[in-house]
Design an enzyme around this catalytic site. Structure first.
Site, PDB file in Angstrom:
ATOM      1  N   ASP A 186      -2.525  -7.522 -13.442  1.00 25.07           N
ATOM      2  CA  ASP A 186      -1.202  -7.752 -12.863  1.00 25.07           C
ATOM      3  C   ASP A 186      -0.146  -7.826 -13.948  1.00 25.07           C
ATOM      4  OD1 ASP A 186      -1.482  -7.838 -10.042  1.00 25.07           O
ATOM      5  OD2 ASP A 186      -2.398  -9.818 -10.156  1.00 25.07           O
TER       6      ASP A 186
ATOM      7  N   LYS B 245       0.853  -1.181   0.000  1.00 22.99           N
ATOM      8  CA  LYS B 245       0.000   0.000   0.000  1.00 22.99           C
ATOM      9  C   LYS B 245       0.891   1.234   0.000  1.00 22.99           C
ATOM     10  CE  LYS B 245      -3.447  -2.434   2.795  1.00 22.99           C
ATOM     11  NZ  LYS B 245      -4.080  -2.519   4.130  1.00 22.99           N
TER      12      LYS B 245
END
Length: 404
Positions: free
Chosen positions: A170, A98
């Site tokens: 991804d 994050k």
């Protein structure tokens, strides 16, 4: 089998040293590519269960080959000391978390550049290192960044958006990581000054998905989700034949003329609606529905292989939709050595893919299989100057994990 610890010299990235801390797909796949191309890649795993890729049956072997595994708690004081020693002579450091996670742990870009001024640092996150705090700190996976970026909304049917798979969000980002990393490395090698890359996964998908987004930005146009067809043109999409599916991409003057003649609508060619210089059969054409219906009926009456061969002979792009069992039988793939086998650490034979692309002068190679979690911890720390007793103590305290 005992794994080789000294990487042989090969590949276009032979002199590049990469260290990364990430799990599963986007960043690790980028490092997998660089490792196949000759980079010296060290994979940092936590001291718990390690990378979640280890829960998979087979893809872990495909995407963690050519790498070292060091299992450690890199946020502990002693772990930071090890990490800093590892990065002192590295070219690239990639972390996925994050936004702001590493900075909050005291590992800022400035701290790393004090250790290695030329270091290229890549911060991969779902939503970036800055911006709306609630987004920066939000967890992200392939599907969620696909949803946020608007890419998912362009795929599927009118009734249901669908996420392109497997894990396209991804893997698109893997390619962005590789390209931006190598661009920054070029600059660092030229100037002696490192770079920090804030790579937000959703922004990669914005860039990939802008083909129709810019139509909306400039004219407010919203194209419908196409399902198995194209938003704009006839004869483009996936069509059902009497023995399977065929992918067709129809475009070009000669191609359109032959196409219409083949499906029984040759009389439309050269008319006011479809003049003889027509390169694209647009859905706005008043005959679009008739053309699509005729082609669908034609496909159902014919073999996918028959249409593929006929269209290829007339320069219409068409390919049978290959299933896995078709791929392994395909002669072209065999002639290009696209599949290869290698031995895993436990002595089994693994069937996977070769190294892509095929560098002609300095080819890539597979020099080792996926190691055990922490399989290279002791070797890497020894080369950093730690003694056997020090490594044992770090292992005992949980700072590192040494594979048995």
């Amino acid at each position: 089998m005992a794994l080789e610890t000294n990487k042989p010299s090969f590949g276009v990235l032979d002199d590049v040293k990469v260290v990364y801390a990430a799990v599963e797909l986007a960043a690790p796949k980028a490092c997998d590519l660089m490792a196949d191309w000759g980079a010296d890649v060290t994979w940092l795993e936590n001291t718990g269960a390690g990378d979640t890729i280890r829960d998979t049956a087979y893809v872990k072997q495909a995407e963690r080959r050519n790498q070292r595994s060091v299992s450690m708690n890199y946020f502990s004081d002693e772990g930071k000391e090890i990490l800093f020693k590892m990065l002192a002579d590295a070219d690239v450091f990639i972390e996925a978390s994050k936004g702001g996670t590493w900075a909050r742990k005291g590992i800022t870009d400035e701290v790393l550049w004090e250790i290695n001024p030329k270091l290229v640092i890549v911060h991969l996150s779902g939503f970036g290192q800055s911006g709306d705090p609630k987004m920066v700190k939000r967890a992200a996976y392939d599907l969620t960044v696909m949803a946020y970026s608007g890419y998912m909304s362009q795929n599927g049917t009118q009734e249901q958006p669908m996420n392109p798979g497997p894990y396209a969000g991804d893997y698109f980002n893997s390619l962005m990581i590789v390209s931006s990393t190598l661009a920054a490395l070029h600059k660092a090698n030229r100037t002696g000054k490192g770079e920090s890359i804030d790579l937000a996964m959703y922004e990669t998908l914005l860039a990939i998905g802008q083909y129709y987004l810019v139509d909306y930005l400039n004219e407010g146009i919203l194209w419908p989700r196409p399902g198995a067809r194209n938003q704009n043109l006839c004869g483009i999409g996936e069509y059902k034949c009497n023995d399977g599916f065929l992918g067709v991409c129809l475009y070009g003057v000669d191609q359109n003329k032959y196409f219409l003649e083949t499906i029984g609508l040759g009389h439309l060619w050269g008319t006011e609606d479809i003049p003889e210089d027509t390169s694209g059969l647009w859905l706005a054409n008043p005959h679009a529905a008739e053309i699509e219906a005729a082609f669908e009926a034609y496909c159902l009456e014919h073999s996918k292989y028959e249409i593929e061969a006929d269209f290829a002979a007339h320069r219409i792009a068409a390919q049978v939709v290959m299933e896995f069992e078709d791929l392994v039988k395909e002669e072209h793939l065999k002639l290009r050595d696209d599949f290869m086998d290698w031995e895993t650490e436990d002595g089994k034979t693994f069937k996977g893919l070769g190294v892509f692309p095929k560098f002609q002068q300095t080819p890539g190679q597979v020099w080792r299989p996926m190691p055990k979690q922490g399989g290279d911890t002791a070797d890497v720390l020894t080369k950093l100057g730690y003694t056997a007793d020090q490594i044992a103590a770090l292992n005992e305290s949980g700072v590192v994990k040494v594979a048995e």
